[in-house]
Design an enzyme around this catalytic site. Structure first.
Site, PDB file in Angstrom:
ATOM      1  N   ASP A  11     -13.092   4.040   2.325  1.00  0.00           N
ATOM      2  CA  ASP A  11     -11.707   3.663   2.123  1.00  0.00           C
ATOM      3  C   ASP A  11     -11.636   2.152   2.367  1.00  0.00           C
ATOM      4  O   ASP A  11     -12.618   1.546   2.835  1.00  0.00           O
ATOM      5  CB  ASP A  11     -10.829   4.428   3.115  1.00  0.00           C
ATOM      6  CG  ASP A  11      -9.375   4.037   3.029  1.00  0.00           C
ATOM      7  OD1 ASP A  11      -8.848   3.939   1.909  1.00  0.00           O
ATOM      8  OD2 ASP A  11      -8.765   3.814   4.088  1.00  0.00           O
ATOM      9  N   ASP A  13      -8.107   0.101   3.170  1.00  0.00           N
ATOM     10  CA  ASP A  13      -7.027  -0.308   4.068  1.00  0.00           C
ATOM     11  C   ASP A  13      -7.168   0.337   5.441  1.00  0.00           C
ATOM     12  O   ASP A  13      -7.234   1.557   5.557  1.00  0.00           O
ATOM     13  CB  ASP A  13      -5.677   0.075   3.450  1.00  0.00           C
ATOM     14  CG  ASP A  13      -5.377  -0.733   2.211  1.00  0.00           C
ATOM     15  OD1 ASP A  13      -5.014  -1.913   2.359  1.00  0.00           O
ATOM     16  OD2 ASP A  13      -5.512  -0.205   1.094  1.00  0.00           O
TER      17      ASP A  13
END
Length: 228
Positions: A11, A13
């Site tokens: 991922d 963020d």
């Protein structure tokens, strides 16, 4: 200690880049205009989800007198100028570089749209080149966002990898659930304010990427001699 893996998917963020503190700052400012508070439960509710889904959840949860689209217009006016200041989180570039040196295929699977991704990463082009694949939330091949597994399955497909041999790094409940639904192993590095018991379904929970030991997953350790 864990299942040996061959491919790694991240991922972005709150995992690679500290954009979550920017989102928290801006979300707090916007909801305060309407007498509401952006607290931990609100932060948890939207973490890891696609932008429009997050806005819909927040508007409903806090009963804001706005549509999701109207909320995003207000938010983005404050948020966009801050994106380029996003800092790399500790240990991330070191791990990405280490795995690249040992020819471990790596991908990003972020709920961000292409436009947002480009703004966030404008000052991080050097290490982004180490990823073989970048799969984003507005990709036309993705039907459902996290917690659905679509984005991770698409990243694995493009890496030509078996999902069972992929290790996902995530920081949110929605992202963890998506990785598990994809049949992948998952290491979660949550924000320190979250209740870590929410992540008990993960294979491993860490306080920081600096605590990750590649050898636990059958990957070359940091002391291994780089083979170019």
């Amino acid at each position: 200690m864990f299942k040996s893996i061959t491919h790694v998917i991240y991922d972005m963020d709150g995992l690679l880049l500290d954009t979550e503190s920017l989102h928290e700052q801006v979300n707090s400012e916007v909801v305060n205009r309407y007498g509401k508070t952006f607290d931990r439960s609100a932060k948890m509710a939207i973490a890891g989800r696609p932008t429009l889904d997050s806005a819909r959840i927040l508007v409903d949860l806090l009963q804001l007198p706005l549509t999701a689209t109207e909320y995003l217009v207000e938010r983005n006016k404050l948020l966009y100028p801050l994106y380029s200041s996003a800092k790399v989180l500790p240990g991330t570039v070191e791990l990405i570089q280490h795995l690249a040196n040992h020819h471990i295929p790596q991908a990003i699977a972020s709920s961000s749209s292409r436009h947002h991704f480009e703004m966030k990463t404008i000052n991080h082009q050097q290490w982004l080149k180490l990823f073989e694949i970048t799969t984003l939330g507005d990709d036309p091949e993705i039907e459902l966002g996290k917690p659905a597994p679509d984005i991770f399955l698409l990243a694995a497909k493009r890496l030509k990898a078996n999902p069972e041999q992929c290790l996902v790094f995530e920081d949110s409940v929605a992202g963890m659930q998506a990785a598990i639904a994809a049949g992948m192993s998952v290491v979660v590095i949550p924000d320190a304010v979250f209740d870590f018991r929410l992540f008990e379904a993960a294979d491993q929970i860490l306080g920081s990427m600096t605590k990750f030991d590649p050898q636990d997953w059958g990957l070359p350790g940091y002391e291994a001699i780089t083979q170019d």
